[in-house]
Motif scaffolding. Structure first.
Motif, PDB file in Angstrom:
ATOM      1  N   GLY A  44      -0.412  12.724  -8.921  1.00  0.00           N
ATOM      2  CA  GLY A  44       0.920  12.301  -9.291  1.00  0.00           C
ATOM      3  C   GLY A  44       1.162  12.496 -10.765  1.00  0.00           C
ATOM      4  N   THR A  45       1.752  11.516 -11.364  1.00  0.00           N
ATOM      5  CA  THR A  45       2.176  11.639 -12.752  1.00  0.00           C
ATOM      6  C   THR A  45       1.043  11.413 -13.755  1.00  0.00           C
ATOM      7  OG1 THR A  45       2.911   9.351 -12.545  1.00  0.00           O
ATOM      8  CG2 THR A  45       4.580  11.075 -12.331  1.00  0.00           C
ATOM      9  N   SER A  46      -0.202  11.305 -13.291  1.00  0.00           N
ATOM     10  CA  SER A  46      -1.327  11.261 -14.218  1.00  0.00           C
ATOM     11  C   SER A  46      -1.368  12.549 -15.042  1.00  0.00           C
ATOM     12  CB  SER A  46      -2.644  11.072 -13.466  1.00  0.00           C
ATOM     13  OG  SER A  46      -2.864  12.138 -12.563  1.00  0.00           O
TER      14      SER A  46
ATOM     15  N   THR B   7       4.634   9.121  -7.233  1.00  0.00           N
ATOM     16  CA  THR B   7       4.041   7.836  -7.575  1.00  0.00           C
ATOM     17  C   THR B   7       3.566   7.887  -9.016  1.00  0.00           C
ATOM     18  OG1 THR B   7       1.894   8.565  -6.699  1.00  0.00           O
ATOM     19  CG2 THR B   7       3.337   7.307  -5.224  1.00  0.00           C
ATOM     20  N   PHE B   8       3.630   6.744  -9.676  1.00  0.00           N
ATOM     21  CA  PHE B   8       3.323   6.678 -11.103  1.00  0.00           C
ATOM     22  C   PHE B   8       2.257   5.610 -11.323  1.00  0.00           C
ATOM     23  CE2 PHE B   8       4.169   4.865 -15.339  1.00  0.00           C
ATOM     24  CZ  PHE B   8       4.009   6.003 -16.110  1.00  0.00           C
ATOM     25  N   GLN B   9       1.132   6.010 -11.899  1.00  0.00           N
ATOM     26  CA  GLN B   9       0.041   5.077 -12.165  1.00  0.00           C
ATOM     27  C   GLN B   9       0.230   4.531 -13.584  1.00  0.00           C
ATOM     28  OE1 GLN B   9      -3.716   6.543 -10.912  1.00  0.00           O
ATOM     29  NE2 GLN B   9      -4.877   4.775 -11.624  1.00  0.00           N
TER      30      GLN B   9
ATOM     31  N   THR C  81       0.831  -1.194   0.000  1.00  0.00           N
ATOM     32  CA  THR C  81       0.000   0.000   0.000  1.00  0.00           C
ATOM     33  C   THR C  81       0.870   1.250   0.000  1.00  0.00           C
ATOM     34  OG1 THR C  81      -0.102   0.042   2.422  1.00  0.00           O
ATOM     35  CG2 THR C  81      -1.877  -1.102   1.253  1.00  0.00           C
ATOM     36  N   ILE C  82       0.344   2.320  -0.582  1.00  0.00           N
ATOM     37  CA  ILE C  82       0.981   3.632  -0.562  1.00  0.00           C
ATOM     38  C   ILE C  82      -0.005   4.608   0.052  1.00  0.00           C
ATOM     39  CG2 ILE C  82       1.912   5.528  -1.951  1.00  0.00           C
ATOM     40  CD1 ILE C  82       2.827   3.492  -3.991  1.00  0.00           C
ATOM     41  N   ASP C  83       0.330   5.152   1.214  1.00  0.00           N
ATOM     42  CA  ASP C  83      -0.555   6.076   1.923  1.00  0.00           C
ATOM     43  C   ASP C  83      -1.934   5.473   2.143  1.00  0.00           C
ATOM     44  OD1 ASP C  83       1.471   7.946   2.010  1.00  0.00           O
ATOM     45  OD2 ASP C  83       0.880   8.853   0.094  1.00  0.00           O
TER      46      ASP C  83
ATOM     47  N   TRP D 218      -0.139   1.804  -8.445  1.00  0.00           N
ATOM     48  CA  TRP D 218       0.972   2.744  -8.555  1.00  0.00           C
ATOM     49  C   TRP D 218       2.311   2.038  -8.376  1.00  0.00           C
ATOM     50  CZ3 TRP D 218      -3.281   3.918  -5.401  1.00  0.00           C
ATOM     51  CH2 TRP D 218      -4.073   5.000  -5.821  1.00  0.00           C
ATOM     52  N   ILE D 219       3.336   2.663  -8.923  1.00  0.00           N
ATOM     53  CA  ILE D 219       4.700   2.356  -8.550  1.00  0.00           C
ATOM     54  C   ILE D 219       5.355   3.676  -8.151  1.00  0.00           C
ATOM     55  CG2 ILE D 219       4.946   0.304  -9.991  1.00  0.00           C
ATOM     56  CD1 ILE D 219       6.343   1.994 -12.085  1.00  0.00           C
ATOM     57  N   ARG D 220       6.293   3.603  -7.255  1.00  0.00           N
ATOM     58  CA  ARG D 220       6.949   4.827  -6.797  1.00  0.00           C
ATOM     59  C   ARG D 220       8.238   5.049  -7.576  1.00  0.00           C
ATOM     60  NH1 ARG D 220       6.266   8.048  -2.585  1.00  0.00           N
ATOM     61  NH2 ARG D 220       4.837   6.616  -1.537  1.00  0.00           N
TER      62      ARG D 220
END
Length: 399
Positions: A356-358, A116-118, A98-100, A107-109
Protein backbone atom coordinates in the motif's frame (compact mmCIF):
# COMPACT_ATOMS: atom_id res chain seq x y z
CA UNK A 1 10.27 16.95 -20.13
CA UNK A 2 13.68 18.63 -20.35
CA UNK A 3 12.48 21.37 -18.02
CA UNK A 4 11.37 18.69 -15.56
CA UNK A 5 14.82 17.06 -15.50
CA UNK A 6 16.49 20.46 -15.15
CA UNK A 7 14.49 21.00 -11.97
CA UNK A 8 15.74 17.76 -10.43
CA UNK A 9 18.22 18.71 -7.75
CA UNK A 10 20.06 16.96 -4.97
CA UNK A 11 22.27 13.88 -5.00
CA UNK A 12 22.13 12.35 -8.48
CA UNK A 13 23.42 8.99 -7.25
CA UNK A 14 20.45 8.64 -4.89
CA UNK A 15 18.10 9.54 -7.72
CA UNK A 16 19.74 6.86 -9.87
CA UNK A 17 19.66 4.14 -7.22
CA UNK A 18 16.03 4.82 -6.34
CA UNK A 19 15.00 4.85 -10.01
CA UNK A 20 16.80 1.56 -10.72
CA UNK A 21 15.27 -0.16 -7.70
CA UNK A 22 11.82 1.06 -8.68
CA UNK A 23 12.19 -0.08 -12.30
CA UNK A 24 13.52 -3.48 -11.28
CA UNK A 25 10.63 -3.97 -8.83
CA UNK A 26 8.14 -4.43 -11.67
CA UNK A 27 9.65 -7.80 -12.63
CA UNK A 28 9.45 -9.59 -9.23
CA UNK A 29 6.14 -7.93 -8.34
CA UNK A 30 4.52 -9.10 -11.58
CA UNK A 31 5.92 -12.59 -11.10
CA UNK A 32 5.17 -12.98 -7.38
CA UNK A 33 1.67 -11.53 -7.63
CA UNK A 34 0.53 -14.78 -9.25
CA UNK A 35 0.26 -16.11 -5.69
CA UNK A 36 -2.43 -13.51 -4.97
CA UNK A 37 -4.17 -14.21 -8.26
CA UNK A 38 -4.24 -18.00 -8.48
CA UNK A 39 -3.90 -19.06 -4.83
CA UNK A 40 -5.69 -16.31 -2.93
CA UNK A 41 -8.00 -15.42 -5.83
CA UNK A 42 -7.37 -11.70 -5.58
CA UNK A 43 -7.33 -9.68 -8.81
CA UNK A 44 -5.09 -10.21 -11.83
CA UNK A 45 -1.36 -9.99 -12.46
CA UNK A 46 -1.82 -6.92 -14.63
CA UNK A 47 -4.05 -5.34 -11.99
CA UNK A 48 -1.44 -5.77 -9.27
CA UNK A 49 1.27 -4.51 -11.63
CA UNK A 50 -0.76 -1.41 -12.51
CA UNK A 51 -1.45 -0.72 -8.84
CA UNK A 52 2.26 -1.03 -8.07
CA UNK A 53 3.08 1.27 -10.97
CA UNK A 54 0.55 3.86 -9.80
CA UNK A 55 1.97 3.81 -6.28
CA UNK A 56 5.50 4.29 -7.60
CA UNK A 57 4.42 7.04 -10.00
CA UNK A 58 2.76 8.98 -7.19
CA UNK A 59 5.73 8.15 -4.96
CA UNK A 60 8.16 9.77 -7.38
CA UNK A 61 5.83 12.76 -7.47
CA UNK A 62 6.24 12.94 -3.68
CA UNK A 63 10.03 12.71 -4.00
CA UNK A 64 10.09 15.49 -6.57
CA UNK A 65 7.85 17.78 -4.55
CA UNK A 66 9.55 17.19 -1.20
CA UNK A 67 13.12 17.50 -2.47
CA UNK A 68 12.41 21.06 -3.62
CA UNK A 69 11.56 22.17 -0.05
CA UNK A 70 14.37 23.92 1.91
CA UNK A 71 15.67 21.49 4.50
CA UNK A 72 15.15 23.78 7.51
CA UNK A 73 11.46 24.02 6.61
CA UNK A 74 11.00 20.52 8.03
CA UNK A 75 11.69 21.78 11.55
CA UNK A 76 8.43 23.64 11.65
CA UNK A 77 6.56 20.91 9.80
CA UNK A 78 7.59 18.30 12.37
CA UNK A 79 6.03 20.31 15.20
CA UNK A 80 2.80 20.76 13.27
CA UNK A 81 2.69 17.15 12.05
CA UNK A 82 3.37 15.48 15.41
CA UNK A 83 -0.13 16.12 16.91
CA UNK A 84 -1.72 15.05 13.62
CA UNK A 85 0.27 11.81 13.66
CA UNK A 86 -0.77 11.06 17.25
CA UNK A 87 -4.43 11.56 16.36
CA UNK A 88 -4.07 9.27 13.34
CA UNK A 89 -2.39 6.58 15.46
CA UNK A 90 -5.17 6.75 18.06
CA UNK A 91 -7.81 6.50 15.35
CA UNK A 92 -6.01 3.59 13.67
CA UNK A 93 -5.60 1.68 16.92
CA UNK A 94 -9.22 2.27 17.92
CA UNK A 95 -10.73 0.71 14.80
CA UNK A 96 -10.52 -2.88 16.02
CA UNK A 97 -11.67 -4.38 12.71
CA UNK A 98 -9.91 -6.34 10.01
CA UNK A 99 -8.85 -5.63 6.42
CA UNK A 100 -8.50 -8.74 4.25
CA UNK A 101 -8.20 -10.85 7.37
CA UNK A 102 -5.45 -8.75 8.95
CA UNK A 103 -5.49 -6.64 12.09
CA UNK A 104 -6.84 -3.25 10.98
CA UNK A 105 -5.18 -1.57 13.95
CA UNK A 106 -2.22 -1.17 11.59
CA UNK A 107 -4.07 0.43 8.67
CA UNK A 108 -6.73 2.91 7.75
CA UNK A 109 -8.44 2.83 4.38
CA UNK A 110 -8.30 5.89 2.15
CA UNK A 111 -11.89 6.21 0.89
CA UNK A 112 -11.19 8.13 -2.32
CA UNK A 113 -8.35 6.09 -3.83
CA UNK A 114 -9.22 2.78 -2.18
CA UNK A 115 -5.70 2.15 -0.83
CA UNK A 116 -4.86 1.21 2.74
CA UNK A 117 -2.56 3.49 4.69
CA UNK A 118 -0.27 2.29 7.48
CA UNK A 119 -0.06 5.27 9.80
CA UNK A 120 2.98 3.94 11.66
CA UNK A 121 5.11 4.56 8.53
CA UNK A 122 4.17 8.23 8.51
CA UNK A 123 4.69 8.42 12.27
CA UNK A 124 8.22 7.01 11.90
CA UNK A 125 9.26 9.69 9.41
CA UNK A 126 7.69 12.55 11.35
CA UNK A 127 9.18 11.36 14.64
CA UNK A 128 12.70 11.14 13.21
CA UNK A 129 12.41 14.71 11.89
CA UNK A 130 11.12 15.86 15.28
CA UNK A 131 14.00 14.18 17.13
CA UNK A 132 16.54 15.66 14.70
CA UNK A 133 15.07 19.10 15.33
CA UNK A 134 15.31 18.70 19.10
CA UNK A 135 18.91 17.44 18.96
CA UNK A 136 19.83 20.42 16.79
CA UNK A 137 18.23 22.77 19.30
CA UNK A 138 20.25 21.43 22.24
CA UNK A 139 23.51 21.05 20.34
CA UNK A 140 26.46 22.42 22.34
CA UNK A 141 24.20 22.93 25.36
CA UNK A 142 24.40 21.17 28.70
CA UNK A 143 21.03 19.55 29.24
CA UNK A 144 19.74 17.38 32.05
CA UNK A 145 17.64 14.28 31.58
CA UNK A 146 14.71 15.95 33.33
CA UNK A 147 14.74 18.84 30.85
CA UNK A 148 14.54 16.44 27.88
CA UNK A 149 11.68 14.26 29.14
CA UNK A 150 8.78 16.46 28.05
CA UNK A 151 10.05 17.85 24.72
CA UNK A 152 11.80 14.65 23.54
CA UNK A 153 10.88 11.41 25.25
CA UNK A 154 7.18 11.98 25.90
CA UNK A 155 6.40 12.30 22.15
CA UNK A 156 8.68 9.34 21.38
CA UNK A 157 7.01 7.03 23.87
CA UNK A 158 3.52 8.20 22.92
CA UNK A 159 4.19 7.22 19.30
CA UNK A 160 5.73 3.89 20.31
CA UNK A 161 2.94 2.99 22.72
CA UNK A 162 0.31 3.65 20.06
CA UNK A 163 2.15 1.51 17.50
CA UNK A 164 3.24 -1.31 19.82
CA UNK A 165 -0.05 -3.24 20.30
CA UNK A 166 -0.49 -3.92 16.58
CA UNK A 167 3.04 -3.72 15.20
CA UNK A 168 5.88 -4.68 17.52
CA UNK A 169 8.56 -4.89 14.81
CA UNK A 170 7.90 -1.36 13.56
CA UNK A 171 7.86 0.01 17.12
CA UNK A 172 11.17 -1.76 17.86
CA UNK A 173 12.79 -0.42 14.69
CA UNK A 174 11.64 3.14 15.42
CA UNK A 175 12.91 2.91 19.00
CA UNK A 176 16.30 1.64 17.83
CA UNK A 177 16.56 4.35 15.16
CA UNK A 178 15.68 7.08 17.68
CA UNK A 179 18.37 5.81 20.05
CA UNK A 180 20.91 5.71 17.24
CA UNK A 181 20.03 9.24 16.11
CA UNK A 182 20.27 10.53 19.68
CA UNK A 183 23.68 8.88 20.05
CA UNK A 184 24.92 10.46 16.81
CA UNK A 185 23.41 13.78 17.88
CA UNK A 186 25.47 13.87 21.05
CA UNK A 187 22.75 13.03 23.55
CA UNK A 188 24.46 11.70 26.75
CA UNK A 189 24.97 7.94 26.68
CA UNK A 190 24.12 7.58 30.37
CA UNK A 191 20.67 9.01 29.67
CA UNK A 192 20.22 6.70 26.67
CA UNK A 193 20.94 3.69 28.87
CA UNK A 194 18.21 4.87 31.21
CA UNK A 195 15.82 5.19 28.28
CA UNK A 196 16.63 1.64 27.15
CA UNK A 197 15.88 0.38 30.64
CA UNK A 198 12.65 2.35 30.75
CA UNK A 199 11.65 0.99 27.34
CA UNK A 200 12.24 -2.59 28.43
CA UNK A 201 10.23 -1.97 31.61
CA UNK A 202 7.30 -0.51 29.64
CA UNK A 203 7.41 -3.45 27.21
CA UNK A 204 7.43 -5.95 30.09
CA UNK A 205 4.47 -4.25 31.77
CA UNK A 206 2.59 -4.17 28.47
CA UNK A 207 3.12 -7.89 27.88
CA UNK A 208 2.15 -8.81 31.44
CA UNK A 209 -0.98 -6.66 31.25
CA UNK A 210 -1.95 -8.13 27.88
CA UNK A 211 -1.48 -11.67 29.17
CA UNK A 212 -3.38 -10.99 32.38
CA UNK A 213 -6.29 -9.21 30.68
CA UNK A 214 -6.44 -10.61 27.11
CA UNK A 215 -9.79 -8.93 26.35
CA UNK A 216 -8.73 -5.49 27.53
CA UNK A 217 -7.42 -4.35 24.13
CA UNK A 218 -6.47 -5.79 20.77
CA UNK A 219 -2.85 -6.93 20.63
CA UNK A 220 -0.58 -9.40 18.85
CA UNK A 221 1.24 -10.86 21.85
CA UNK A 222 0.54 -14.45 20.81
CA UNK A 223 1.81 -13.72 17.29
CA UNK A 224 5.05 -12.26 18.68
CA UNK A 225 5.56 -15.30 20.90
CA UNK A 226 4.87 -17.75 18.07
CA UNK A 227 7.31 -16.03 15.73
CA UNK A 228 10.08 -15.90 18.32
CA UNK A 229 9.50 -19.53 19.28
CA UNK A 230 9.48 -20.50 15.63
CA UNK A 231 12.79 -18.73 15.12
CA UNK A 232 14.29 -20.43 18.17
CA UNK A 233 13.01 -23.98 17.75
CA UNK A 234 10.74 -24.12 14.68
CA UNK A 235 7.60 -25.18 16.53
CA UNK A 236 5.20 -22.63 14.99
CA UNK A 237 3.75 -24.23 11.88
CA UNK A 238 2.73 -21.11 9.93
CA UNK A 239 5.91 -19.11 10.42
CA UNK A 240 8.05 -22.21 9.95
CA UNK A 241 6.20 -22.93 6.69
CA UNK A 242 7.01 -19.45 5.39
CA UNK A 243 10.69 -19.72 6.28
CA UNK A 244 11.01 -23.22 4.82
CA UNK A 245 9.47 -22.16 1.51
CA UNK A 246 11.71 -19.09 1.44
CA UNK A 247 14.80 -21.23 2.01
CA UNK A 248 13.72 -23.65 -0.72
CA UNK A 249 13.34 -20.71 -3.10
CA UNK A 250 16.81 -19.43 -2.21
CA UNK A 251 18.41 -22.89 -2.44
CA UNK A 252 16.91 -23.68 -5.84
CA UNK A 253 17.91 -20.30 -7.26
CA UNK A 254 21.56 -21.27 -7.37
CA UNK A 255 24.12 -18.86 -8.76
CA UNK A 256 22.24 -17.38 -11.72
CA UNK A 257 18.62 -18.29 -10.87
CA UNK A 258 15.83 -19.86 -12.88
CA UNK A 259 15.08 -16.73 -14.89
CA UNK A 260 12.54 -13.92 -14.67
CA UNK A 261 9.03 -15.17 -13.91
CA UNK A 262 10.08 -18.80 -13.49
CA UNK A 263 9.83 -19.05 -9.70
CA UNK A 264 8.03 -22.13 -8.39
CA UNK A 265 7.87 -21.21 -4.71
CA UNK A 266 5.91 -18.01 -5.40
CA UNK A 267 2.86 -20.29 -5.74
CA UNK A 268 3.36 -21.69 -2.23
CA UNK A 269 5.03 -18.90 -0.26
CA UNK A 270 2.58 -16.54 1.50
CA UNK A 271 3.41 -12.84 1.12
CA UNK A 272 5.68 -13.70 -1.81
CA UNK A 273 5.16 -10.26 -3.37
CA UNK A 274 5.80 -8.31 -0.16
CA UNK A 275 7.45 -9.70 2.97
CA UNK A 276 9.30 -12.55 1.23
CA UNK A 277 9.92 -11.04 -2.19
CA UNK A 278 13.70 -11.23 -1.64
CA UNK A 279 13.50 -15.03 -1.62
CA UNK A 280 11.63 -14.96 -4.94
CA UNK A 281 14.23 -12.58 -6.39
CA UNK A 282 17.03 -14.99 -5.50
CA UNK A 283 15.09 -17.95 -6.91
CA UNK A 284 14.63 -16.15 -10.23
CA UNK A 285 17.89 -14.19 -10.45
CA UNK A 286 20.14 -16.32 -8.27
CA UNK A 287 22.86 -15.40 -5.83
CA UNK A 288 24.12 -12.83 -8.32
CA UNK A 289 20.76 -11.04 -8.38
CA UNK A 290 20.50 -11.08 -4.60
CA UNK A 291 24.02 -9.66 -4.19
CA UNK A 292 23.43 -6.97 -6.83
CA UNK A 293 20.29 -5.89 -4.99
CA UNK A 294 22.22 -5.83 -1.71
CA UNK A 295 24.91 -3.72 -3.41
CA UNK A 296 22.37 -1.08 -4.43
CA UNK A 297 21.07 -0.78 -0.87
CA UNK A 298 24.65 -0.47 0.37
CA UNK A 299 25.25 2.20 -2.28
CA UNK A 300 22.15 4.02 -1.05
CA UNK A 301 23.51 3.80 2.50
CA UNK A 302 26.86 5.19 1.34
CA UNK A 303 25.24 8.12 -0.44
CA UNK A 304 23.07 8.91 2.61
CA UNK A 305 26.24 9.10 4.71
CA UNK A 306 27.85 11.31 2.04
CA UNK A 307 24.83 13.62 2.08
CA UNK A 308 24.89 13.81 5.89
CA UNK A 309 28.63 14.50 5.90
CA UNK A 310 28.31 17.19 3.25
CA UNK A 311 25.43 19.06 4.84
CA UNK A 312 26.31 22.54 6.08
CA UNK A 313 23.96 22.41 9.08
CA UNK A 314 23.64 20.11 12.07
CA UNK A 315 19.95 19.68 11.35
CA UNK A 316 20.67 18.64 7.76
CA UNK A 317 23.16 16.03 8.92
CA UNK A 318 20.84 14.56 11.54
CA UNK A 319 17.84 14.72 9.22
CA UNK A 320 19.57 12.79 6.43
CA UNK A 321 20.68 10.10 8.85
CA UNK A 322 17.40 10.00 10.76
CA UNK A 323 15.08 9.46 7.80
CA UNK A 324 17.55 7.77 5.44
CA UNK A 325 19.07 4.99 7.52
CA UNK A 326 15.72 3.38 8.46
CA UNK A 327 15.10 2.68 4.76
CA UNK A 328 18.32 0.68 4.44
CA UNK A 329 17.88 -0.87 7.89
CA UNK A 330 14.42 -2.12 6.92
CA UNK A 331 15.84 -3.60 3.71
CA UNK A 332 18.49 -5.50 5.67
CA UNK A 333 15.86 -6.83 8.08
CA UNK A 334 13.69 -8.04 5.18
CA UNK A 335 16.67 -9.85 3.65
CA UNK A 336 17.69 -11.30 7.02
CA UNK A 337 14.19 -12.72 7.55
CA UNK A 338 14.29 -14.44 4.15
CA UNK A 339 17.51 -16.26 5.07
CA UNK A 340 16.34 -16.96 8.67
CA UNK A 341 18.77 -14.64 10.39
CA UNK A 342 15.80 -12.81 11.95
CA UNK A 343 12.35 -14.00 13.06
CA UNK A 344 9.46 -13.06 10.78
CA UNK A 345 8.78 -9.34 11.23
CA UNK A 346 6.41 -8.37 8.41
CA UNK A 347 8.77 -5.68 7.12
CA UNK A 348 8.67 -5.13 3.35
CA UNK A 349 11.62 -4.55 1.02
CA UNK A 350 11.65 -0.77 0.36
CA UNK A 351 10.89 0.27 -3.23
CA UNK A 352 10.72 -3.39 -4.31
CA UNK A 353 7.82 -5.05 -2.49
CA UNK A 354 4.26 -4.50 -3.57
CA UNK A 355 2.00 -3.01 -0.97
CA UNK A 356 0.00 0.00 0.00
CA UNK A 357 1.12 3.48 0.80
CA UNK A 358 4.27 2.32 2.61
CA UNK A 359 5.90 3.03 -0.77
CA UNK A 360 4.81 6.66 -0.42
CA UNK A 361 6.35 6.97 3.03
CA UNK A 362 9.64 5.55 1.72
CA UNK A 363 9.50 8.11 -1.09
CA UNK A 364 8.74 10.84 1.45
CA UNK A 365 11.89 9.92 3.39
CA UNK A 366 13.97 9.82 0.19
CA UNK A 367 12.65 13.24 -0.79
CA UNK A 368 13.74 14.63 2.56
CA UNK A 369 17.24 13.15 2.15
CA UNK A 370 17.44 14.73 -1.31
CA UNK A 371 16.33 18.03 0.18
CA UNK A 372 19.22 17.80 2.65
CA UNK A 373 21.55 17.18 -0.30
CA UNK A 374 20.18 20.09 -2.34
CA UNK A 375 23.01 22.60 -2.07
CA UNK A 376 21.26 25.25 -4.20
CA UNK A 377 18.34 25.59 -1.78
CA UNK A 378 20.59 25.44 1.29
CA UNK A 379 23.04 28.05 -0.05
CA UNK A 380 20.22 30.25 -1.28
CA UNK A 381 18.80 30.49 2.23
CA UNK A 382 22.02 30.73 4.22
CA UNK A 383 21.67 34.48 4.84
CA UNK A 384 18.09 34.23 6.09
CA UNK A 385 17.48 35.78 9.51
CA UNK A 386 14.42 33.66 10.17
CA UNK A 387 14.50 31.73 13.44
CA UNK A 388 14.08 28.23 12.00
CA UNK A 389 13.36 26.79 15.42
CA UNK A 390 10.06 28.67 15.39
CA UNK A 391 7.53 26.94 13.12
CA UNK A 392 5.44 30.07 12.66
CA UNK A 393 8.42 32.06 11.46
CA UNK A 394 9.50 29.24 9.20
CA UNK A 395 6.06 28.92 7.62
CA UNK A 396 5.58 32.65 7.16
CA UNK A 397 9.11 33.27 5.95
CA UNK A 398 9.56 30.36 3.55
CA UNK A 399 6.18 29.84 1.91
Amino acid sequence: MLAFFKNIKGDKAIWGVVALLALFSFLPVYSASSNLVYVVGNGTNIGHLLKHGLLLFLGFGIIYGIHRIPVHFFKGLSIIAMPIVLVLLVYTLAQGTTIDGANASRWIRLPVVGFTFQTSNLAAVVLMIYVARYLTKIKDKTITFKESILPLWVPVFLVLILILPANFSTAAIIFFMVLMLCFLGGYPIKYLLGIVGSGLLVLTLFILTAKAFPDLFNNRIDTWENRIESFMNGEDIEADYQIEKAKIAIATGGIVGKGAGKSIQKNFLPQSSSDFIYAIIIEEYGLIGGLVLLFFYLLLLFRIVVVANGSKTIFGKLLAVGVGLPIVFQAFINMAVAVELFPVTGQTLPLISSGGTSIWMTCLAIGIVLSASNKEITVGKKNSVIDDTNPLEVLSGQL
